[in-house]
Design an enzyme around this catalytic site. Structure first.
Site, short mmCIF file in Angstrom:
data_model
loop_
_atom_site.label_atom_id
_atom_site.label_comp_id
_atom_site.label_asym_id
_atom_site.label_seq_id
_atom_site.Cartn_x
_atom_site.Cartn_y
_atom_site.Cartn_z
CB SER A 239 -7.94 4.11 3.10
OG SER A 239 -6.99 2.88 4.09
CB SER B 100 -8.04 0.98 6.29
OG SER B 100 -8.42 2.11 5.77
CE LYS C 101 -3.74 2.01 3.14
NZ LYS C 101 -4.77 2.02 4.31
#
Length: 632
Positions: free
Chosen positions: A185, A209, A110
């Site tokens: 996210s 997330s 990420k």
């Protein structure tokens, strides 16, 4: 340090290779679709292919599906040194053997994790040129295990939401339903792992997330106990709630990733003394049949009852019942005032502004060094404008409202611990999301996700099933402090009890290194009693997007005699509901493009859809012909 529970170095022979990974002539034919870390490592150890070959195979899938075909948009940037990393791991394997099960395995990270030599933008246009000098702790641990950092994934801007939209990359699509969000996210990581762009991935979780994207992509995702793994080198959202953790397609892969990334770090005080809570190996500690006799609490309040939530609730209830059939004892439990406690205990709004400024202070040459400057210069996505302006309001990191939130955080932690003790619970179960992933551009409710961050307790997201239209649903198990091994064991039991993992249809196996070509077909539909009403239907179907182009030619017939030409599902010998109306003109030609949703596309590829003709003379149905596209 990872224990050496990986395949031993052995004589390299293609005998250990599965057919999908065997060599064809001088070039390896690599099918990495849905392959686990253990599958890949076994074939690497047997010499079926190299890590260089493996990187190239993943790059082929990324080329085929990330910005082409379904346009998943999960990859922000690829590491230009990936092939070099792979070559180094191949050399080391030949000389001294594999370091671990992750040796030579490509992993995606990420974009809020620092990776030396690559920007850490956090999905923000404002931070596109922020380049750290060293790896985040967890990235460094992956490298030490021999993993290859393949690249960085898209994310919800600055991790400030759960749909995965950003000013730097736009929207990421859910590969199970291209019109829906993947969750955030860590949505880019989840979507990428779901479509086999890498073997597994790293995400972060501040308020759902990791768990929400895992649920939305039919993956397993773990939010560890706060402090189990280091936050060093992760762009912060709320330091009191931030954790990093893995997402994977299998529980064993999740355990392998967890083994590599947990541990004490002198640069993160939250990890102090955590080594005493970490087993020698989560992978080696995996055990079956642990659900038998386990007491699991069902949080009824977390099951939605609105019209758009009923189906998800039923799927998770059915999954819970299946767990009871595996021997788990289910106990309905209540957490008094839990909704208010979750809402009031979130620290994001109090910490984000100041944590971001502290992180950015170490970098020069950025277009913005604070949330205020990002807003002033319009360097953010429109959908984040309101939330960013609200989070930019606090003038001090220490306020009465912040102290109140911290008190509520302590209160909810004690409440959950008390209820788990009273009922002797090993875990608590509820839906990850109360409804389906929202359509891109719409708001995504995610109220259930705050329980783990507010308490600091570990939580794992598991596949629960699919909605009628093929969208994944996830269930969450919240455990006691440092009970990751227990949660992983429960997850393994659940995984082995049925076919929980179903890959997304929009990113199938490659054909000769490319996306499969369009399928086509032609049919002629003619009622026995109305030969003049013949219609010729030609069609082309893209199996990677569900786009269906249809053209028809209708013989000489009165327009009024045709009521409809439809595409319908089947229910045995009886027709199912109408899916689409196909074009028709009498006499003459007509054309139309439609988009099949995943469950309709799956049915089409199985030959389970039919074209129906309805006329004035036969309003109940004049004729039907199977819709059966084939390779063009």
């Amino acid at each position: 340090m990872i224990r050496p529970s990986y395949p031993s170095q052995q004589r390299r022979t293609t005998e250990a290779c599965s057919p999908e990974l065997a060599k064809s002539g001088s070039e390896p034919v690599l099918n990495v679709f849905e392959k686990s870390i253990t599958d890949l490592q076994a074939s690497l150890a047997a010499g079926c292919f190299t890590s260089v070959d493996l990187v190239r195979a993943y790059l082929q899938r990324i080329e085929a599906y990330d910005q082409h075909g379904p346009c998943i948009n999960a990859i922000l940037r690829l590491d230009p040194s990936a092939l070099e990393q792979a070559a180094a791991m191949d050399t080391e394997r030949r000389n001294t053997g594999a370091r671990s099960l992750l040796h030579g395995i490509p992993i995606l990270v990420k974009d809020n994790f620092d990776v030396a030599g690559m920007p850490t933008s956090g999905g923000a246009l404002a931070l596109a040129v922020l380049e750290p000098e060293k790896d985040a702790f967890q990235v460094r641990r992956l490298r030490e295990a021999g993993a290859i950092i393949l690249g960085k994934t898209t994310m919800h801007e600055l991790a400030a939401g759960i749909t995965n939209v950003s000013s730097l990359t736009g929207v990421t699509r859910n590969p199970y339903s291209l019109r829906r969000n993947p969750g955030g996210s860590s949505g880019g990581t989840a979507a990428a792992v779901a479509v086999s762009f890498s073997a597994a991935g790293l995400g972060s979780d501040t308020s759902g997330s990791i768990r929400i994207p895992a649920a939305n992509q039919n993956l397993v995702g773990l939010r560890p106990t706060f402090g189990l793994s280091s936050r060093d080198g992760i762009l912060p959202l709320s330091p009191s709630q931030d954790v990093g953790g893995p997402l994977a397609r299998t529980v064993r892969d999740l355990a392998i990733m967890l083994d590599a990334t947990v541990g004490e770090d002198s640069n993160d005080s939250a990890t102090s003394g955590v080594h005493s809570h970490i087993p020698d190996s989560y992978l080696d500690g995996l055990r079956q049949n642990t659900l038998s006799g386990a007491r699991i609490g069902i949080l009824s309040e977390f099951f939605g009852s609105r019209a758009d939530e009923v189906e998800v609730s039923a799927i998770v209830r059915e999954a819970a019942l299946a767990m009871s059939e595996l021997g788990a004892e289910l106990i309905e439990v209540d957490l008094p005032n839990v909704a208010a406690l979750m809402r009031e205990s979130s620290l994001i709004a109090h910490e984000f502004k100041f944590a971001l400024s502290d992180y950015l202070a170490a970098y020069e040459g950025l277009p913005a060094k604070s949330l205020s400057e990002i807003l002033d210069r319009g360097l953010h996505h429109e959908q984040l404008d309101q939330v960013f302006r609200l989070r930019d309001q606090p003038e001090s990191p220490d306020t009465t409202s912040y102290r109140h939130a911290r008190e509520k955080k302590r209160e909810i932690s004690l409440l959950v611990q008390k209820v788990m003790d009273e009922h002797k619970l090993s875990a608590v179960l509820y839906p990850v999301l109360r409804g389906k992933p929202s359509v891109i551009g719409e708001v995504q409710p995610g109220e259930n996700s705050q329980l783990s961050p507010s308490t600091g307790l570990p939580a794992i997201s598991l596949p629960a099933g699919f909605t009628r239209d093929g969208v994944p649903v996830g269930l969450e198990l919240l455990g006691r402090p440092y009970s990751e091994q227990t949660l992983l064991n429960f997850a393994l039991d659940w995984e082995l009890s049925g076919n929980r993992r179903v890959p997304p249809i929009y990113a199938p196996d490659l054909v000769n290194g490319k996306a499969p070509p369009p399928l086509s077909g032609m049919l002629r539909i003619t009622p026995d009693n109305e030969p003049a009403c013949a219609i010729t239907v030609k069609y082309v179907l893209d199996p990677c997007t569900g786009r269906l182009g249809v053209s028809t030619e209708t013989a000489q017939v009165e327009q009024t005699s045709i009521i409809a030409l439809t595409l319908q599902s089947s229910q045995g010998e009886r027709p199912g509901p109408v899916i689409f109306h196909l074009p028709h003109a009498a006499p003459g030609q007509a054309s139309k493009e439609i988009v099949l949703q995943a469950h309709h596309l799956r049915a089409a590829l199985k030959g389970e859809l039919y074209v129906h003709l309805y006329t004035q003379e036969s309003p109940w149905g004049a004729a039907r012909v199977r819709f059966a596209p084939s390779g063009s």
